[in-house]
Motif scaffolding. Structure first.
Motif, PDB file in Angstrom:
ATOM      1  N   GLY A 151       0.818  -1.204   0.000  1.00  0.00           N
ATOM      2  CA  GLY A 151       0.000   0.000   0.000  1.00  0.00           C
ATOM      3  C   GLY A 151       0.854   1.259   0.000  1.00  0.00           C
ATOM      4  N   LYS A 152       2.180   1.036   0.050  1.00  0.00           N
ATOM      5  CA  LYS A 152       3.126   2.151   0.029  1.00  0.00           C
ATOM      6  C   LYS A 152       4.122   1.965  -1.124  1.00  0.00           C
ATOM      7  CE  LYS A 152       2.772   2.633   5.051  1.00  0.00           C
ATOM      8  NZ  LYS A 152       3.503   2.571   6.358  1.00  0.00           N
ATOM      9  N   ALA A 153       3.613   1.383  -2.206  1.00  0.00           N
ATOM     10  CA  ALA A 153       4.410   1.197  -3.424  1.00  0.00           C
ATOM     11  C   ALA A 153       5.595   0.262  -3.228  1.00  0.00           C
ATOM     12  CB  ALA A 153       4.870   2.539  -3.976  1.00  0.00           C
ATOM     13  N   SER A 154       5.378  -0.800  -2.482  1.00  0.00           N
ATOM     14  CA  SER A 154       6.421  -1.810  -2.322  1.00  0.00           C
ATOM     15  C   SER A 154       5.772  -3.165  -2.103  1.00  0.00           C
ATOM     16  CB  SER A 154       7.322  -1.463  -1.130  1.00  0.00           C
ATOM     17  OG  SER A 154       6.581  -1.433   0.075  1.00  0.00           O
ATOM     18  N   GLU A 155       6.587  -4.211  -2.223  1.00  0.00           N
ATOM     19  CA  GLU A 155       6.119  -5.574  -1.993  1.00  0.00           C
ATOM     20  C   GLU A 155       6.134  -5.912  -0.512  1.00  0.00           C
ATOM     21  OE1 GLU A 155       7.141  -8.906  -4.894  1.00  0.00           O
ATOM     22  OE2 GLU A 155       8.913  -7.629  -4.995  1.00  0.00           O
ATOM     23  N   ILE A 156       5.272  -6.862  -0.169  1.00  0.00           N
ATOM     24  CA  ILE A 156       5.301  -7.400   1.189  1.00  0.00           C
ATOM     25  C   ILE A 156       4.999  -8.889   1.106  1.00  0.00           C
ATOM     26  CG2 ILE A 156       2.861  -6.833   1.612  1.00  0.00           C
ATOM     27  CD1 ILE A 156       3.635  -6.325   4.545  1.00  0.00           C
ATOM     28  N   LEU A 157       5.718  -9.691   1.875  1.00  0.00           N
ATOM     29  CA  LEU A 157       5.534 -11.136   1.845  1.00  0.00           C
ATOM     30  C   LEU A 157       4.159 -11.498   2.386  1.00  0.00           C
ATOM     31  CD1 LEU A 157       7.104 -13.858   1.301  1.00  0.00           C
ATOM     32  CD2 LEU A 157       7.567 -13.879   3.778  1.00  0.00           C
ATOM     33  N   MET A 158       3.459 -12.392   1.667  1.00  0.00           N
ATOM     34  CA  MET A 158       2.180 -12.883   2.173  1.00  0.00           C
ATOM     35  C   MET A 158       2.420 -13.718   3.423  1.00  0.00           C
ATOM     36  SD  MET A 158       0.038 -11.472   0.141  1.00  0.00           S
ATOM     37  CE  MET A 158      -1.464 -12.278   0.662  1.00  0.00           C
ATOM     38  N   ASN A 159       1.409 -13.814   4.263  1.00  0.00           N
ATOM     39  CA  ASN A 159       1.525 -14.414   5.581  1.00  0.00           C
ATOM     40  C   ASN A 159       0.383 -15.405   5.764  1.00  0.00           C
ATOM     41  OD1 ASN A 159       1.411 -14.901   8.400  1.00  0.00           O
ATOM     42  ND2 ASN A 159       2.366 -12.925   8.834  1.00  0.00           N
ATOM     43  N   PHE A 160       0.694 -16.636   6.171  1.00  0.00           N
ATOM     44  CA  PHE A 160      -0.338 -17.654   6.336  1.00  0.00           C
ATOM     45  C   PHE A 160      -1.131 -17.505   7.640  1.00  0.00           C
ATOM     46  CE2 PHE A 160       2.127 -19.884   3.052  1.00  0.00           C
ATOM     47  CZ  PHE A 160       1.093 -20.335   2.242  1.00  0.00           C
ATOM     48  N   ALA A 161      -0.813 -16.540   8.478  1.00  0.00           N
ATOM     49  CA  ALA A 161      -1.666 -16.280   9.631  1.00  0.00           C
ATOM     50  C   ALA A 161      -3.025 -15.793   9.129  1.00  0.00           C
ATOM     51  CB  ALA A 161      -1.035 -15.229  10.539  1.00  0.00           C
ATOM     52  N   PRO A 162      -4.132 -16.287   9.661  1.00  0.00           N
ATOM     53  CA  PRO A 162      -5.451 -15.863   9.171  1.00  0.00           C
ATOM     54  C   PRO A 162      -5.640 -14.361   9.312  1.00  0.00           C
ATOM     55  CG  PRO A 162      -5.649 -17.825  10.529  1.00  0.00           C
ATOM     56  CD  PRO A 162      -4.232 -17.334  10.683  1.00  0.00           C
ATOM     57  N   GLY A 163      -6.357 -13.782   8.371  1.00  0.00           N
ATOM     58  CA  GLY A 163      -6.614 -12.349   8.392  1.00  0.00           C
ATOM     59  C   GLY A 163      -7.006 -11.859   7.020  1.00  0.00           C
ATOM     60  N   SER A 164      -6.649 -10.631   6.710  1.00  0.00           N
ATOM     61  CA  SER A 164      -6.932 -10.068   5.400  1.00  0.00           C
ATOM     62  C   SER A 164      -5.705  -9.308   4.904  1.00  0.00           C
ATOM     63  CB  SER A 164      -8.144  -9.128   5.468  1.00  0.00           C
ATOM     64  OG  SER A 164      -7.852  -7.999   6.273  1.00  0.00           O
ATOM     65  N   ARG A 165      -5.816  -8.716   3.744  1.00  0.00           N
ATOM     66  CA  ARG A 165      -4.704  -8.017   3.104  1.00  0.00           C
ATOM     67  C   ARG A 165      -3.511  -8.978   2.979  1.00  0.00           C
ATOM     68  NH1 ARG A 165      -5.410  -1.863   5.558  1.00  0.00           N
ATOM     69  NH2 ARG A 165      -7.433  -2.273   6.489  1.00  0.00           N
ATOM     70  N   GLU A 166      -2.370  -8.665   3.616  1.00  0.00           N
ATOM     71  CA  GLU A 166      -1.227  -9.556   3.432  1.00  0.00           C
ATOM     72  C   GLU A 166      -1.355 -10.842   4.239  1.00  0.00           C
ATOM     73  OE1 GLU A 166      -0.023  -7.590   7.256  1.00  0.00           O
ATOM     74  OE2 GLU A 166      -1.114  -7.028   5.443  1.00  0.00           O
ATOM     75  N   LYS A 167      -2.290 -10.895   5.185  1.00  0.00           N
ATOM     76  CA  LYS A 167      -2.529 -12.117   5.943  1.00  0.00           C
ATOM     77  C   LYS A 167      -3.600 -12.961   5.234  1.00  0.00           C
ATOM     78  CE  LYS A 167      -1.248 -10.282  10.485  1.00  0.00           C
ATOM     79  NZ  LYS A 167      -1.702 -10.050  11.877  1.00  0.00           N
ATOM     80  N   GLY A 168      -3.649 -14.231   5.624  1.00  0.00           N
ATOM     81  CA  GLY A 168      -4.664 -15.098   5.045  1.00  0.00           C
ATOM     82  C   GLY A 168      -4.126 -16.089   4.036  1.00  0.00           C
ATOM     83  N   GLY A 169      -2.824 -16.051   3.780  1.00  0.00           N
ATOM     84  CA  GLY A 169      -2.219 -17.014   2.876  1.00  0.00           C
ATOM     85  C   GLY A 169      -2.134 -16.534   1.446  1.00  0.00           C
ATOM     86  N   LEU A 170      -1.809 -17.446   0.558  1.00  0.00           N
ATOM     87  CA  LEU A 170      -1.644 -17.125  -0.860  1.00  0.00           C
ATOM     88  C   LEU A 170      -2.923 -16.530  -1.428  1.00  0.00           C
ATOM     89  CD1 LEU A 170       0.119 -20.460  -1.841  1.00  0.00           C
ATOM     90  CD2 LEU A 170       1.222 -18.212  -1.744  1.00  0.00           C
ATOM     91  N   ALA A 171      -2.780 -15.433  -2.130  1.00  0.00           N
ATOM     92  CA  ALA A 171      -3.948 -14.739  -2.663  1.00  0.00           C
ATOM     93  C   ALA A 171      -3.932 -14.752  -4.180  1.00  0.00           C
ATOM     94  CB  ALA A 171      -3.995 -13.304  -2.130  1.00  0.00           C
ATOM     95  N   MET A 172      -4.990 -14.196  -4.754  1.00  0.00           N
ATOM     96  CA  MET A 172      -5.122 -14.161  -6.203  1.00  0.00           C
ATOM     97  C   MET A 172      -4.199 -13.116  -6.816  1.00  0.00           C
ATOM     98  SD  MET A 172      -7.079 -16.453  -7.232  1.00  0.00           S
ATOM     99  CE  MET A 172      -7.151 -15.818  -8.901  1.00  0.00           C
ATOM    100  N   ASN A 173      -3.759 -13.394  -8.047  1.00  0.00           N
ATOM    101  CA  ASN A 173      -2.861 -12.483  -8.745  1.00  0.00           C
ATOM    102  C   ASN A 173      -3.334 -12.186 -10.174  1.00  0.00           C
ATOM    103  OD1 ASN A 173      -0.528 -10.862  -8.739  1.00  0.00           O
ATOM    104  ND2 ASN A 173       0.702 -12.465  -9.697  1.00  0.00           N
ATOM    105  N   LYS A 174      -4.522 -12.669 -10.529  1.00  0.00           N
ATOM    106  CA  LYS A 174      -5.013 -12.426 -11.885  1.00  0.00           C
ATOM    107  C   LYS A 174      -5.362 -10.951 -12.097  1.00  0.00           C
ATOM    108  CE  LYS A 174      -6.564 -17.130 -12.841  1.00  0.00           C
ATOM    109  NZ  LYS A 174      -7.687 -18.061 -13.089  1.00  0.00           N
ATOM    110  N   LEU A 175      -5.719 -10.281 -11.013  1.00  0.00           N
ATOM    111  CA  LEU A 175      -5.985  -8.848 -11.046  1.00  0.00           C
ATOM    112  C   LEU A 175      -5.113  -8.170  -9.999  1.00  0.00           C
ATOM    113  CD1 LEU A 175      -9.902  -8.907 -11.229  1.00  0.00           C
ATOM    114  CD2 LEU A 175      -8.290  -8.715 -13.135  1.00  0.00           C
TER     115      LEU A 175
END
Length: 706
Positions: free
Chosen positions: A392-416
């Motif tokens: 959200g600040k123009a950089s990458e962040i590692l996804m996190n398998f801890a439950p949650g949202s945004r960067e948390k919650g595990g592998l997310a979609m990348n088609k969009l």
């Protein structure tokens, strides 16, 4: 993207009178002369615009709640107990409110559209101009309008049957409440058969895509042929059926046992092949009458892209209608749009003015699917799922398998990905203007391949199977991973391979859950998913890693990451956000940590003008995603000496074990599979409908009536 709007006040009045609330709570129509507002095809299109205006949101709620998060490839990001919507998604481990805030609007809006379509169809049937155009036997503006209304109605019935089973059926306008007083549930077999027969007469008189000024933001004859195929395919498939309902003379093939508690069985029609043949024939008609629609098989953007699969989604992010689309619901930038907020690459940005703004990430990808089903050279893997999100600040962040949202919650979609937009939109969340692609050519071709294989036409099946699979692999990989792979299969093995291909091709698009249901494979695929996840967790616990035997890919408890300035430290020409991973690259290559996996990074549009952003805090180099690195071994020590930091990866799966094992399809435990119980996926009928039906409509599948 142009959002259709109401133009005439008379039109607005006409389309908002009938079925305004529940379909059993019909209000009297206004004094508007319906014939007047349908005086010309242009006026009729304005009436249809009211239907399309509802369509932007139609099905979004249940799609969001169950279809795109409830399969053996797709899941939700939060703890099971944190959201009541996980109850129906997981096949009802506990009872759920029958007036669920997502199910009830879907029911109401579908019937609202159905009745409006019936009004339009009746009005057109009474017009000499339409009758003359129909008699002429060629597509015209009048026959196109008629077809659009019928296609919209049939699509709504398709959705209603999928979610609610047997539903009330009417193909005439409801203008008074007395018309609904004796209306009960209709067998889904009748619904399918009548809508298919009605469409067969009308669709040949509709324009194909590209004709009559049509693009994929309106229903075309191309979509209509595919819809006939879809309805026939659904009619041929396994579904949950009530045992306390009279299906007439239709006989069934059954899987497992009947559930006596909620009175249901998992069956398909015994004459299913008749419908599957219809599905094959009409999917073929859709392909042969595609107009301007096509499967995107080449990528003209340059060698660094080299991914025709991703090119389809890039059209959506460029706010252009994709040539692969048969239908996509159109949105306008600056208005409410859930794509890619819910179904794209997540962002931790604020609600407004972020880089990009917040993206929640409702649709997630199981680790066992990502690591265990995609071959590492399959170009779809990195486009489908992301290992890094947007900070959200123009950089990458590692996804996190801890439950949650945004960067948390595990592998997310990348088609969009809002960072990947041609003109990135930062102003506000959920307003990107990205269209919802509801049907694309690859989907149709794989359904066609399945229907052909199921009816013994393996030549047709393999032809379209190869066309879709081919673009997922490089030229060097074609012989092994396409030609030999497909040609080496026959009979049930071919059918199963096509089903698996749909899982790979359509992950995160909300198609796999219904596929699992129709194929009769939902119970065993649930069991297999849970077993694979458990095996993965046990391996992570015991060894610190787990290698999936199907692909040879390894997931580990930890990865090592560091931020790098790719323009000065790696290669100034690299475009990580839109780059395909080079074939054959190994860990020995110094570029490996930033090039593997591909299709990640952030927008240069942001990083070039945000002066406060340190250039060495933008892109993430990663090691250990697909290899085990001993945390105490020499490779780890060398990486740490280079500035890499150990970060939890699979370790957070272990820390949240139930989320990734026992909470998966919690309403269908292993004991159900052993006993042969049917999967309980159908939703409850809303209470208002039951109350106003005078007992003609009853609740089924064990759901409460109030």
């Amino acid at each position: 993207m142009k959002k259709l709007v109401y133009i005439l006040m008379a039109v607005l009045m006409m389309v908002t009178t009938a079925c305004q609330k529940d379909f059993l709570d019909v209000e009297a129509p206004s004094n508007v002369d319906e014939d007047f507002v349908l005086a010309s095809p242009e006026d009729a299109q304005k009436v249809l615009s009211g239907i399309y205006n509802i369509w932007y949101d139609l099905d979004r709620l249940l799609y969001y709640e169950t279809e795109v998060v409830g399969s053996d490839s797709e899941c939700h990001p939060e703890n099971y107990s944190s959201q009541s919507r996980h109850i129906p998604e997981g096949l009802f481990a506990s009872e759920h409110l029958i007036d669920d805030s997502n199910a009830r609007p879907t029911w109401n809006e579908c019937f609202r559209i159905i009745n409006r379509c019936n009004i339009i169809l009746e009005s057109l049937d009474g017009k000499d101009a339409y009758q003359k155009a129909k008699t002429a036997g060629i597509p015209s503006a009048w026959t196109q309008i008629y077809g659009e209304a019928l296609v919209a109605r049939a699509t709504c019935y398709k959705l209603l049957v999928r979610y609610f089973g047997d539903v009330p059926y009417f193909d005439y306008p409801l203008r008074t409440k007395s018309q609904t007083d004796t209306l009960g549930l209709t067998s889904r077999d009748i619904v399918y058969e009548r809508e298919i027969e009605a469409l067969k007469k009308v669709v040949p008189l509709m324009y194909r895509l590209g004709e009559g000024g049509l693009n994929a933001e309106r229903f075309s004859g191309t979509y209509g042929y595919a819809l006939i195929g879809r309805l026939a395919f659904d009619a041929a498939g396994y579904q949950l059926r009530r045992t306390d309902f009279n299906y007439g003379s239709v006989s069934f093939d059954q899987i497992g046992i009947e559930n006596d508690t909620w009175k249901a069985k998992y069956v398909r029609r015994s004459d299913w092949q008749t419908f599957m043949t219809t599905a094959k024939n009409y999917y073929l008609k859709a392909v042969e009458n595609a107009g301007t629609a096509r499967l995107i098989e080449t990528d003209s953007r340059g060698a660094s892209f080299n991914n025709p699969f991703q090119r389809n989604f890039q059209y959506l992010m460029d706010l252009e209608v994709s040539p692969e689309s048969l239908y996509e619901s159109g949105y306008t930038q600056g208005y409410n749009s859930d794509f890619p907020y819910s179904f794209g690459r997540p962002s931790g940005g604020p609600g407004s003015n972020g880089y990009p703004a917040k993206n929640y990430g409702q649709a997630r990808i199981y680790a066992s699917f990502y690591y265990g089903d995609f071959q590492p050279n399959d170009k779809r893997r990195d486009v489908t799922a992301c290992v890094t999100g947007n900070s959200g600040k123009a950089s990458e962040i590692l996804m996190n398998f801890a439950p949650g949202s945004r960067e948390k919650g595990g592998l997310a979609m990348n088609k969009l990905d809002e960072a990947r937009f041609k003109d990135p939109y930062e102003a506000k969340q959920r307003q990107s203007g990205c269209n919802w692609q509801q049907l694309r050519m690859a989907d149709v071709m794989l359904d066609l391949a399945y229907a052909a294989a199921a009816t013994g036409d393996e030549v047709t099946a393999k032809t379209y199977f190869k066309k879709v699979r081919s673009r997922a692999f490089s030229t060097a990989d074609q012989a092994t991973f396409v030609t030999s792979y497909v040609d080496g299969k026959s009979g049930q093995a071919l059918i199963d391979a096509i089903a698996f291909e749909r899982k790979l091709e359509l992950a995160g698009e909300g198609k796999t859950r219904w596929d699992m249901t129709l194929y009769g494979k939902m119970p065993e695929r649930i069991k297999k998913l849970r077993d694979r996840q458990i095996a993965m967790v046990n391996g992570l616990k015991t060894n610190g890693y787990y290698t999936f035997p199907e692909t040879g890919m390894t997931i580990s408890n930890y990865v090592w990451t560091k931020y790098v300035n790719i323009k000065t430290e790696i290669d100034p020409s690299l475009k990580l956000l839109t780059a395909q991973t080079p074939a054959g690259i190994t860990t020995a290559d110094p570029k490996y940590p930033v090039l593997v996996p591909g299709w990640r990074g952030t927008s240069d549009t942001w990083t070039d003008y945000i002066s406060t952003l340190p250039s060495n805090k933008v892109n993430l180099a990663i090691r250990g995603l697909y290899e085990y690195i001993d945390p105490n071994g020499p490779v780890a020590l060398a990486l740490q000496a280079q500035g890499y930091v150990k970060a939890p990866w699979g370790a957070n799966i272990i820390a949240n074990e139930s989320q990734y094992t026992s909470d998966i399809f919690k309403g269908y435990p292993d004991s159900y599979y052993t006993a042969g119980q049917p999967p309980r996926y159908i939703r409850a009928i809303p209470s208002a409908t039951l109350e106003q039906s005078y007992g003609h409509i009853t609740q089924g599948y064990g759901h409460a009536s109030e």
